[in-house]
Design a protein around this motif. Structure first.
Motif, short mmCIF file in Angstrom:
data_model
loop_
_atom_site.label_atom_id
_atom_site.label_comp_id
_atom_site.label_asym_id
_atom_site.label_seq_id
_atom_site.Cartn_x
_atom_site.Cartn_y
_atom_site.Cartn_z
N THR A 120 -28.74 4.57 -5.54
CA THR A 120 -30.06 4.33 -4.94
C THR A 120 -31.01 5.47 -5.28
OG1 THR A 120 -29.29 5.28 -2.85
CG2 THR A 120 -29.24 2.88 -3.06
N LEU A 121 -30.49 6.69 -5.34
CA LEU A 121 -31.33 7.82 -5.73
C LEU A 121 -31.81 7.67 -7.17
CD1 LEU A 121 -32.57 10.63 -5.24
CD2 LEU A 121 -30.39 11.60 -6.02
N SER A 122 -30.91 7.32 -8.08
CA SER A 122 -31.31 7.19 -9.48
C SER A 122 -32.29 6.03 -9.65
CB SER A 122 -30.09 7.02 -10.38
OG SER A 122 -29.35 5.89 -10.00
N TYR A 123 -32.07 4.94 -8.94
CA TYR A 123 -32.98 3.79 -9.00
C TYR A 123 -34.36 4.17 -8.46
CZ TYR A 123 -34.62 -1.01 -8.33
OH TYR A 123 -35.35 -2.16 -8.38
N THR A 124 -34.39 4.92 -7.38
CA THR A 124 -35.66 5.35 -6.79
C THR A 124 -36.39 6.33 -7.72
OG1 THR A 124 -34.78 5.00 -4.58
CG2 THR A 124 -36.73 6.38 -4.75
N LEU A 125 -35.65 7.23 -8.34
CA LEU A 125 -36.27 8.16 -9.29
C LEU A 125 -36.84 7.41 -10.50
CD1 LEU A 125 -33.74 11.14 -9.18
CD2 LEU A 125 -36.07 11.08 -8.24
N LEU A 126 -36.13 6.38 -10.93
CA LEU A 126 -36.64 5.55 -12.03
C LEU A 126 -37.96 4.87 -11.62
CD1 LEU A 126 -36.33 4.27 -14.83
CD2 LEU A 126 -35.00 2.46 -13.73
N LYS A 127 -38.02 4.36 -10.40
CA LYS A 127 -39.26 3.72 -9.93
C LYS A 127 -40.39 4.75 -9.84
CE LYS A 127 -37.19 1.70 -6.40
NZ LYS A 127 -36.98 0.91 -5.17
N ILE A 128 -40.08 5.97 -9.44
CA ILE A 128 -41.11 7.02 -9.40
C ILE A 128 -41.65 7.26 -10.81
CG2 ILE A 128 -41.46 9.50 -9.04
CD1 ILE A 128 -39.61 9.28 -6.58
N ILE A 129 -40.78 7.34 -11.79
CA ILE A 129 -41.22 7.55 -13.18
C ILE A 129 -42.09 6.40 -13.65
CG2 ILE A 129 -40.41 7.70 -15.58
CD1 ILE A 129 -37.95 9.26 -14.42
N VAL A 130 -41.69 5.17 -13.34
CA VAL A 130 -42.48 3.99 -13.74
C VAL A 130 -43.87 4.05 -13.10
CG1 VAL A 130 -42.66 1.49 -13.47
CG2 VAL A 130 -40.51 2.50 -14.22
N PHE A 131 -43.94 4.41 -11.83
CA PHE A 131 -45.25 4.45 -11.18
C PHE A 131 -46.08 5.65 -11.62
CE2 PHE A 131 -43.71 1.05 -8.51
CZ PHE A 131 -44.85 0.28 -8.42
N ILE A 132 -45.46 6.74 -12.04
CA ILE A 132 -46.23 7.84 -12.63
C ILE A 132 -46.90 7.35 -13.91
CG2 ILE A 132 -46.00 10.06 -13.85
CD1 ILE A 132 -43.89 10.84 -11.71
N ILE A 133 -46.16 6.62 -14.73
CA ILE A 133 -46.74 6.05 -15.95
C ILE A 133 -47.86 5.09 -15.60
CG2 ILE A 133 -46.26 4.57 -17.95
CD1 ILE A 133 -43.39 5.86 -17.92
N PHE A 134 -47.64 4.25 -14.58
CA PHE A 134 -48.66 3.30 -14.13
C PHE A 134 -49.94 4.03 -13.70
CE2 PHE A 134 -50.67 1.08 -10.55
CZ PHE A 134 -51.04 -0.10 -11.18
N VAL A 135 -49.80 5.09 -12.93
CA VAL A 135 -50.98 5.85 -12.47
C VAL A 135 -51.71 6.47 -13.65
CG1 VAL A 135 -51.69 7.89 -11.14
CG2 VAL A 135 -50.08 6.27 -10.15
N ILE A 136 -50.98 7.02 -14.59
CA ILE A 136 -51.60 7.60 -15.79
C ILE A 136 -52.38 6.54 -16.55
CG2 ILE A 136 -51.12 8.61 -18.06
CD1 ILE A 136 -48.77 10.13 -16.67
N LEU A 137 -51.80 5.35 -16.70
CA LEU A 137 -52.50 4.25 -17.39
C LEU A 137 -53.75 3.82 -16.62
CD1 LEU A 137 -49.49 2.09 -18.60
CD2 LEU A 137 -51.03 3.47 -20.00
N CYS A 138 -53.67 3.77 -15.30
CA CYS A 138 -54.85 3.40 -14.50
C CYS A 138 -55.97 4.43 -14.65
CB CYS A 138 -54.48 3.24 -13.02
SG CYS A 138 -53.54 1.75 -12.67
N ILE A 139 -55.61 5.70 -14.63
CA ILE A 139 -56.61 6.75 -14.81
C ILE A 139 -57.23 6.65 -16.20
CG2 ILE A 139 -56.93 9.26 -15.02
CD1 ILE A 139 -54.73 9.52 -12.82
N ALA A 140 -56.38 6.45 -17.21
CA ALA A 140 -56.88 6.33 -18.58
C ALA A 140 -57.81 5.13 -18.72
CB ALA A 140 -55.72 6.23 -19.56
N MET A 141 -57.41 3.99 -18.16
CA MET A 141 -58.26 2.79 -18.24
C MET A 141 -59.57 2.99 -17.49
SD MET A 141 -56.98 0.60 -20.22
CE MET A 141 -58.06 -0.76 -19.83
#
Length: 159
Positions: A120-141
């Motif tokens: 569950t920790l590794s899955y949650t960390l993976l989701k954090i990484i995905v949403f960091i990428i999502f936030v970066i894309l939103c800021i860039a857009m």
């Protein structure tokens, strides 16, 4: 006409994602509480212990879809490069940051309660990484649309 066609397809995809979200979050809740699964099973226990986190995530994801729907409406109106879309992308990014904070809080709760499990920790960390990428894309857009809006305004002034 091309913009409306693109917007129609984006709306279909948005509705499909929303329906999948309802099915996912709804079935998780139903599995945890309503279908009376074997309460010795670890999945329903996990779901019941984390149902608040799950539904906060759901609300934030549906908020992201709401802001995306607003972007699609601007595209349909042939107004892709607008201040409204800049704001919508920023709002989507804020929702992403809130999801990241929620996952960090979830990890802290697991650490405090001693309920931390590697998977569950590794899955949650993976989701954090995905949403960091999502936030970066939103800021860039947001910045890209803002720059395009400024250029569009300058071009309209020179005509």
């Amino acid at each position: 006409m091309k913009q409306k066609n693109i917007a129609t397809w984006l709306k279909v995809v948005t509705i499909a994602v929303a329906l999948l979200g309802i099915a996912f979050f709804g079935s998780a809740t139903a599995y945890a509480y309503f279908y009376k699964p074997d309460y010795g099973d670890s999945v329903p226990i996990y779901l019941r212990q984390n149902i608040i986190f799950i539904w906060v995530t759901a609300l934030l994801c549906f908020s992201i879809l709401f802001f995306f729907w607003r972007i699609v409406n601007e595209i349909a109106n042939d107004n892709s490069f607008s201040i409204e879309n800049v704001k919508n992308f920023k709002c989507m990014g804020v929702c992403g940051v809130l999801i990241i904070l929620e996952y960090v809080i979830r990890i802290i709760v697991w650490l405090v309660t001693g309920d931390i499990v590697f998977i569950t920790l590794s899955y949650t960390l993976l989701k954090i990484i995905v949403f960091i990428i999502f936030v970066i894309l939103c800021i860039a857009m947001s910045k890209l649309v803002k720059n395009a809006y400024d250029i569009k305004q300058e071009n309209e002034l020179t005509i």
